[in-house]
Scaffold this active site. Sequence first.
Site, PDB file in Angstrom:
ATOM      1  N   VAL A 165       0.824  -1.202   0.000  1.00 24.75           N
ATOM      2  CA  VAL A 165       0.000   0.000   0.000  1.00 24.75           C
ATOM      3  C   VAL A 165       0.867   1.265   0.000  1.00 24.75           C
ATOM      4  O   VAL A 165       0.604   2.212  -0.726  1.00 24.75           O
ATOM      5  CB  VAL A 165      -0.907   0.007   1.259  1.00 24.75           C
ATOM      6  CG1 VAL A 165      -1.936   1.123   1.155  1.00 24.75           C
ATOM      7  CG2 VAL A 165      -1.595  -1.333   1.420  1.00 24.75           C
ATOM      8  N   PRO A 173      -2.688  -6.642  -4.888  1.00 28.52           N
ATOM      9  CA  PRO A 173      -2.528  -5.941  -3.621  1.00 28.52           C
ATOM     10  C   PRO A 173      -1.358  -6.502  -2.836  1.00 28.52           C
ATOM     11  O   PRO A 173      -0.978  -7.651  -2.995  1.00 28.52           O
ATOM     12  CB  PRO A 173      -3.833  -6.220  -2.896  1.00 28.52           C
ATOM     13  CG  PRO A 173      -4.343  -7.476  -3.493  1.00 28.52           C
ATOM     14  CD  PRO A 173      -3.868  -7.496  -4.902  1.00 28.52           C
ATOM     15  N   HIS A 215      -0.534  -7.179   0.642  1.00 24.92           N
ATOM     16  CA  HIS A 215      -0.503  -7.439   2.087  1.00 24.92           C
ATOM     17  C   HIS A 215      -0.593  -8.932   2.299  1.00 24.92           C
ATOM     18  O   HIS A 215      -0.033  -9.671   1.497  1.00 24.92           O
ATOM     19  CB  HIS A 215      -1.586  -6.643   2.819  1.00 24.92           C
ATOM     20  CG  HIS A 215      -2.965  -7.085   2.494  1.00 24.92           C
ATOM     21  ND1 HIS A 215      -3.884  -7.390   3.452  1.00 24.92           N
ATOM     22  CD2 HIS A 215      -3.547  -7.307   1.302  1.00 24.92           C
ATOM     23  CE1 HIS A 215      -5.011  -7.756   2.835  1.00 24.92           C
ATOM     24  NE2 HIS A 215      -4.830  -7.710   1.565  1.00 24.92           N
ATOM     25  N   ASP A 259      11.492  11.645  -5.323  1.00 24.34           N
ATOM     26  CA  ASP A 259      11.373  13.042  -4.903  1.00 24.34           C
ATOM     27  C   ASP A 259      11.636  13.188  -3.408  1.00 24.34           C
ATOM     28  O   ASP A 259      12.131  14.217  -2.950  1.00 24.34           O
ATOM     29  CB  ASP A 259       9.980  13.601  -5.263  1.00 24.34           C
ATOM     30  CG  ASP A 259       8.848  12.731  -4.744  1.00 24.34           C
ATOM     31  OD1 ASP A 259       8.974  11.482  -4.815  1.00 24.34           O
ATOM     32  OD2 ASP A 259       7.839  13.287  -4.268  1.00 24.34           O
ATOM     33  N   GLY A 314       7.178 -54.988 -31.299  1.00 24.98           N
ATOM     34  CA  GLY A 314       7.622 -55.079 -32.692  1.00 24.98           C
ATOM     35  C   GLY A 314       6.508 -55.660 -33.549  1.00 24.98           C
ATOM     36  O   GLY A 314       5.473 -56.108 -33.031  1.00 24.98           O
ATOM     37  N   GLY A 334       9.763 -61.641 -34.495  1.00 29.53           N
ATOM     38  CA  GLY A 334      10.557 -62.586 -33.704  1.00 29.53           C
ATOM     39  C   GLY A 334      10.500 -62.341 -32.216  1.00 29.53           C
ATOM     40  O   GLY A 334      11.355 -62.824 -31.479  1.00 29.53           O
ATOM     41  N   SER A 343       8.360 -63.453 -29.875  1.00 28.53           N
ATOM     42  CA  SER A 343       8.148 -64.670 -29.086  1.00 28.53           C
ATOM     43  C   SER A 343       9.363 -65.588 -29.161  1.00 28.53           C
ATOM     44  O   SER A 343       9.784 -66.167 -28.158  1.00 28.53           O
ATOM     45  CB  SER A 343       6.919 -65.424 -29.592  1.00 28.53           C
ATOM     46  OG  SER A 343       5.798 -64.582 -29.498  1.00 28.53           O
ATOM     47  N   SER A 354       1.987 -54.318 -29.333  1.00 30.84           N
ATOM     48  CA  SER A 354       1.801 -53.017 -28.658  1.00 30.84           C
ATOM     49  C   SER A 354       2.279 -51.858 -29.530  1.00 30.84           C
ATOM     50  O   SER A 354       3.299 -51.241 -29.244  1.00 30.84           O
ATOM     51  CB  SER A 354       2.504 -52.998 -27.298  1.00 30.84           C
ATOM     52  OG  SER A 354       3.813 -53.507 -27.361  1.00 30.84           O
TER      53      SER A 354
END
Lengths: 301, 652
Positions: free
Chosen positions: B36, B113, B115, B169, B485, B490, B492, B559
């Site tokens: 302030v 603000p 505070h 000032d 893959g 290959g 397995s 996957s």
Amino acid sequence: MTTYLRSHLKQLESEAIYVMREVAAQFERPILLFSGGKDSIVLAHLARKAFYPGRIPFPLLHIDTGHNFPETLAFRDQLVDELDVQLIVRYVQDSIDQGRAVEETGPNASRNALQTVTLLDALGELRVEAAMGGARRDEEKARAKERFFSHRDEFGQWDPKNQRPELWNLYNGRKHPRENFRVFPISNWTEMDVWQYIYHEGIQMPSLYFSHRRDVFVREGVLLAVSDVVQPQNGETPQNKIVRFRTIGDMTCTGAVESTASSLADIIQEVASARVTERGARADDKRSEAAMEDRKKQGYF
Amino acid sequence: MTIDTISEIQTQTTAAEVDDSYISMDMLRFTTAGSVDDGKSTLIGRLLYDSKAIFEDQMEAIEQVSQRRGDAEVDLALLTDGLRAEREQGITIDVAYRYFATPKRKFIIADTPGHIQYTRNMVTGASTAELAIVLIDARKGVLTQSKRHGFLASLLQLPHIIVAVNKMDLVDYSQDVYDKIVEEYTDFASKLSIQNLIFIPISALRGDNVVDKSDNTPWYRGSTLLHYLENVSVGASRNLVDFRFPVQMVLRPHQDFRGFAGQIASGSIAPDEEVVVLPSGRESRIKSIASFDGDLAEAAAGDSVTLTLNDEIDVSRGDMIVRKKNLPTVSNRIECILCWMNEEPLNPNASYILQHTTHQVRAFISELNYRIDVDTLHREPADTLHLNEIGRAKITTTRPLYFDPYRLNRSTGNFVLIDPNTNVTVAAGMIRRRSRDLEEVVAHEPEPTVDRQRSSDVVWESSSVTRDMRERRNGHRAAVLWFTGFSGSGKSTVAKALEKRLYEMRCNTMMLDGDNVRHGLNGDLGFSDADRKENIRRVGEVAHLFFENGNLALCTFISPFRADRELARALAPAGRFLEIFVKCDLEICKRRDPKGLYAKALAGEIKEFTGVSSPYEEPTHPEIVVETDLHSVEECVNQIVDELTRRGLLGV
């Protein structure tokens, strides 16, 4: 891309569109509050862009005080046709007839405050979860701290002490049943931004915003238009003047300004050199210093 | 009274001419910090007043108030005081937004603000800002709070900080006073990460160096505050490299259009660029960037656009579209800085809603590392965080997040926490990185590292025999070996040979094979994207159980999607999930075709067959790559065993 240049209008537009899409994605039964004023016309334009090439996925809701300028209603209907959007109108007169609202009396009687009753009833009836409005933070001191997503309790009331922090562009629209939100997509726009955007996008505007001849008289420093519902009283003499409106609301409290601005270019010039806020011509804000804040708490737009 | 038609007005508007310099105006959002007494409100009032953003009626209103209060001068600070309660108490308690513009730039000020509620408000205001003005009272010098402001601004990664040494000032415009403050603050700021730190001696009250250069400070050679605000580079905090597009909603107005609406969080994009959708990992190309004003040739960070893709891919809100070769981190464990914003302190046992970009997930605070004293910057141990406190924490989410560290990308590195009971936003967060630490690498306790899908009302029952105990008895570490893959690559064959070798080495193993699990556990699943994903999820969970039991779990699954493999990876502690990419030229796989599946797929009898009609996303950072078209099975097995040994998994 090595440099990043986006004009302020582009950024403001993008932000508003983002907010509207968040509303459409996060809420059931959102609506857009349409007053017929320039801010809500800009909102409708932004909504059209946000969901293009689809239609606007929510209806416009107009709370009709029965004291609208005829130009406003004609413009509204044309716009709705053009946007191919659903319009829902609820009338303050109905609220009065049902005893939900009591008409003010006296020469300064206005239905402006009664709109709140009709609005809250309509939001309840339509089970609206989020109502978008064209309010801007620069309009008035009480709005400077308003959120984009402003939470309202089940009575439609706004608690200035209980607003959620909003960070980055994350808007939390989670709520309990029957609570709702007011959402302000153009929060960060100023009056100047709105006019520049209207000009830039070539958005059509009602004729009331452009200078025209009209019978007006002065009441408490505000230039009111003579109409069926607003008549000069003792000592008030109507004069025919070249005027235009900076905001458009209820005829009983929307003041005109003397102006020869007949094109968007003129208006932008005028706004740039204006020394009075646009709300300065509204009688409703002059009632007390905290007038806007009081109306907001009750559920005003 | 006549009513003009719209078409008449249209003519009016097109006839007009407007100075179109506004089109090149840009925008700067900044925040002001100070208490302030530092004269912050006066400074803002000064900026608004001198840039003519103050209207006569506003001025009249504050003149009236000033008179009523008996002030000697009109108090410019009143312009920025908002709500009545605050006016009465003479304080501001929330972030307020102010606007002004010069012909060059529009400015949005987040006026915070100074505070008690300061931290919360400053963090809020700074979250959207690119620059902070920190006010220092020249008479008082660098105070604790001046440092706090700088710390918060750097925490929020604001690229520019202007230290405005105010009330010059009142110290006779003394260069010595100013220099001392500059020196002290520069020294402090060297501990923070601030890109650009600027000092300006001003007097907000008198207007020195605010808009016009002051004659009172001939020793100051820099620009005025407004000049600086007008010319500082904007967009410095935007990441323009990494394309991230969080999908807000799907627009499907008719059969021929399916667009994904959102705001580009970072980077840029153009039609025909290759993209991938997270979490599905499906790839496609940008078909168009649709907009009301016509298709766009390019769009960049901050633009709200609608993207259409070449392929029909399932995309929904919360998904993220990114470039194929530039992916964000995908994880459900994050390390972050939390700033607590609610009266109700952090409850370490509660779950919260985490809102990140366009999706919300459930989140748990898995660990609170420390609290940072914002005044001293010291770290202290903490059990909770109270309002306005800042701490570092680890968070686990129920679904993975796609993010970048906040340091690199403010837009995808931020989040908020929401209390699911009150729905109130309780915390702001900034992601540091994906969570991985020492404890995980040497994992002694079997801790579920992911909060996974679970039935309601079940609790994790911990066994009295830990994985660590089993591993010691087994003489080797547990791990998940994930073979990915093409069909026929290959997987397995290599895995079976590896398992035999491991058995001979007295290792406990379990093999989970794609086809085998589809006979029992996953017999109810097909080959749609959702089913493939669920297939992998279940296998990941089963592998995790064997892992916890101390086994080396060998999983052989095509996957094809990176995101699914990442999900399986997320279940295991760091270093215990090894992605083994079984690499083989697709043409050779087709020729091998051990199960005759490629033939069927090519004949159109099998839909969505990886490598034929469905994509395969190669691993970006596999732990091991074996090339079965170049090396023998035995060579491949040796390679894997060597790597397991090197990683210390085979001997305890």
